[in-house]
Design an enzyme around this catalytic site. Structure first.
Site, PDB file in Angstrom:
ATOM      1  N   GLU A 152       0.817  -1.232   0.000  1.00 36.74           N
ATOM      2  CA  GLU A 152       0.000   0.000   0.000  1.00 36.74           C
ATOM      3  C   GLU A 152       0.845   1.274   0.000  1.00 36.74           C
ATOM      4  OE1 GLU A 152      -3.078  -0.142   3.030  1.00 36.74           O
ATOM      5  OE2 GLU A 152      -4.097  -1.765   1.993  1.00 36.74           O
ATOM      6  N   GLU A 159      -5.294  -8.393  -0.303  1.00 37.12           N
ATOM      7  CA  GLU A 159      -6.024  -8.073   0.937  1.00 37.12           C
ATOM      8  C   GLU A 159      -7.477  -7.839   0.558  1.00 37.12           C
ATOM      9  OE1 GLU A 159      -4.601  -5.084   3.698  1.00 37.12           O
ATOM     10  OE2 GLU A 159      -2.517  -5.626   3.273  1.00 37.12           O
TER      11      GLU A 159
HETATM   12  O1  AHR Z   1      -5.166  -5.780   7.049  1.00 36.88           O
HETATM   13  C1  AHR Z   1      -5.081  -4.634   7.848  1.00 36.88           C
HETATM   14  C2  AHR Z   1      -4.385  -3.480   7.145  1.00 36.88           C
HETATM   15  O2  AHR Z   1      -5.165  -3.036   6.083  1.00 36.88           O
HETATM   16  C3  AHR Z   1      -3.063  -3.801   6.508  1.00 36.88           C
HETATM   17  O3  AHR Z   1      -2.006  -3.693   7.389  1.00 36.88           O
HETATM   18  C4  AHR Z   1      -2.942  -2.748   5.443  1.00 36.88           C
HETATM   19  O4  AHR Z   1      -2.200  -3.185   4.347  1.00 36.88           O
HETATM   20  C5  AHR Z   1      -4.382  -2.413   5.097  1.00 36.88           C
HETATM   21  O5  AHR Z   1      -4.600  -1.051   5.120  1.00 36.88           O
END
Ligand code: AHR
Length: 527
Positions: free
Chosen positions: A203, A323
């Site tokens: 990210e 994610e």
């Molecule tokens: O999964 C929780 C968080 O969400 C992670 O650390 C990040 O990559 C995202 O913003």
């Protein structure tokens, strides 16, 4: 007297039979509102096993107190919780991403190797915690072997260096006697760990990220990191940090375009992140988010195709949704605030249905989505929740298990018509469908989410060639209370049901009624 009774019961029976016949006719005449037709030759692509991946970050109680619980009577000699290992094996996790997440952008992997008592305690400035480093690279890779998951290591592209990333690959994968390979040997592992999947940061598009950069600066860094890491092992596969932020007004398309433009000859995947939430308590709107995911996949697929026109050598690039999940109750504000809450989301019945929504989107585009990691594995926005004495399985565990059985199947381009509803000015079908085909067992799987909160929807189901199965296996998740949750005391409250039903053929197929707010997987054996 007895003959009067007989005549009376006969009249009664005749009236009942007539009423039933009329009802049956009426229902046979009422056209089903939806249609699903599959053709086993209309293949989209293979459902990659890596779609059933997961993610373990150093955050809250995911690692410490979740996966790893030194001194617990429930842990083995390595400190791994045995009950958690069993639950993770039950989930059949294909690919495990680690160590973050936001955490990785401040993480130095060399802190987490060698004798534990010598490892430094550091501040985790992503989540406002202390990191003991007692769980590091060797522990993670041993854990992956233990649960049968392929490891996926994400490098620190925030505050870390390219040199560090190169050494990490060498430590994990080098077979010769180099400095880092011998360090691995000294730490107890002779054979290379052979980590194939590496992420080029997490990210980096987000201002919350340590070491956040603009797209150009990130892409230049990632390009050089990719080169250096591939010099250490040219067989690795690389995932670039794509967009994680889809807020209106943010140029997420621009981020992905720039990253692809710089990295098109060097990466294998572009990562996307998506979390959703039922913030305004509107079930149908919540589950319409699948249409956003479909749109993002289509747009990024277009960007990938455009970038590939300029490749010097043909190299496929796929999407890695590394994610994804429902996450809103324990979210947001600053990282420190969020980190303190430990992200211990409790999942209810409607969240379980959202699992089907995400996976349907990924499966429908199995040609381009080749990696997906639910965030996360244990305690932190997770299907498994531990206490000191045991664990329970959240509602979202079950769809993940069931969809996971379709890995390796061919995704089919099903024809679907369904009544629709309005979502943000767009028409979205109440039935959200994906279909897969297992040639070997000649079984078709129909994954059907009915996102109407009130309407049962009958669909005519057919397959090209007119084959109608004599019976179907039904797996269903459906709870009258959409807010029902599982708990330590009762984790059987929200669970799937299964049954086999005989098929009554009508025309070229059969009719099946999908109950309101349900997720159904039908298995059809097509002889
Ligand atoms: O999964 C929780 C968080 O969400 C992670 O650390 C990040 O990559 C995202 O913003």
């Amino acid at each position: 007297m007895s003959s009067k009774v007989n005549r009376g019961s006969w009249r009664c029976f005749a009236r009942l039979a007539a009423a039933l016949a009329a009802a049956a006719l009426a229902s046979a005449q009422a056209p089903p509102e939806a249609r699903i037709k599959i053709d086993t030759e209309r293949v989209v692509g293979q459902v990659d096993a890596r779609l059933f991946g997961n993610f373990a970050e150093h955050l809250g109680r995911c690692i410490y107190g979740g996966i790893y619980d030194e001194g617990s009577p429930l842990a083995d000699a390595d400190g791994f919780r045995k009950d958690v290992i069993d639950a993770v094996k039950g989930l059949n996790v294909s690919l495990l991403r680690w160590p973050g997440g936001n955490f990785v952008s401040g993480y130095h992997w060399e802190d987490g190797i060698g004798p534990r008592e010598k490892r430094p305690v550091r501040r985790d400035d992503a989540w406002g915690a202390l990191e003991s480093n007692r769980f590091g690279t060797d522990e993670f890779l041993r854990y992956c072997e233990r649960v049968g998951a392929e490891p996926y290591v994400c490098i620190n592209a925030g505050l870390g260096t390219i040199e560090e990333a190169r050494h990490w690959v060498e430590y994990c994968n080098e077979a010769d006697h180099t400095y880092y390979a011998d360090l691995r040997r000294a730490n107890g592992r002779d054979k290379p760990w052979n980590v194939k999947i590496w992420g080029l940061g997490n990210e980096i598009d987000g201002p919350w990220q340590l070491g956040h950069r603009n797209a150009e600066d990130y892409a230049k860094f990632a390009l050089e990191a990719a080169k250096a890491m591939r010099r250490a092992d040219d067989s690795i596969k690389l995932i670039a940090s794509g967009s994680s932020n889809f807020s209106p007004g943010y140029d997420w398309i621009g981020w992905n375009r720039t990253v692809l433009d710089y990295l098109k000859n060097d990466i294998d995947y572009l990562s996307l992140h998506t979390y959703i939430g039922n913030r305004d308590n509107n079930f149908e709107k919540f589950l319409a988010a699948g249409s956003d995911i479909d749109r993002r996949i289509a747009i990024v697929d277009g960007l990938i195709k455009a970038a590939r026109e300029g490749q010097t050598a043909r190299r496929p690039i796929y999407i890695a949704f590394d994610e994804w999940n429902v996450w809103y109750r324990t979210c947001c504000g600053t990282e420190f605030e969020t980190g303190r809450k430990g992200l211990e989301e409790r999942y209810n019945a409607e969240d379980a249905l959202a699992m089907g929504m995400f996976l349907n989107s990924f499966i429908r585009r199995a040609d381009v989505v080749k990696v997906a990691n639910l965030a996360q594995l244990v305690n932190v926005i997770a299907p498994i929740v531990t206490s000191k004495n045991g664990l329970f399985l959240q509602t979202i565990y079950w769809p993940l298990v069931e969809y996971g059985k379709q890995r390796g199947n061919q995704s089919l381009d099903a024809l679907v018509t369904s009544p629709t509803y309005d979502y943000d000015g767009r028409q979205v079908g109440y039935l959200d469908v994906s279909a897969t085909w297992d040639e070997k067992s000649r079984r078709a799987f129909l994954n059907v989410l009915n996102r109407s909160s009130k309407l049962d929807i009958a669909a005519r189901i057919a397959s090209a060639g007119g084959k109608v199965p004599s019976e179907i296996a039904v797996w269903e998740m459906n709870h009258p209370d959409l807010k029902a949750v599982n708990t330590f005391e009762d984790d059987k409250k929200v669970r799937p049901t299964t049954r086999t039903i005989a098929v009554i053929p009508t025309g070229d197929g059969f009719v099946y009624k999908f109950p309101a707010h349900s997720l159904t997987i039908l298995t059809l054996k097509l002889e």
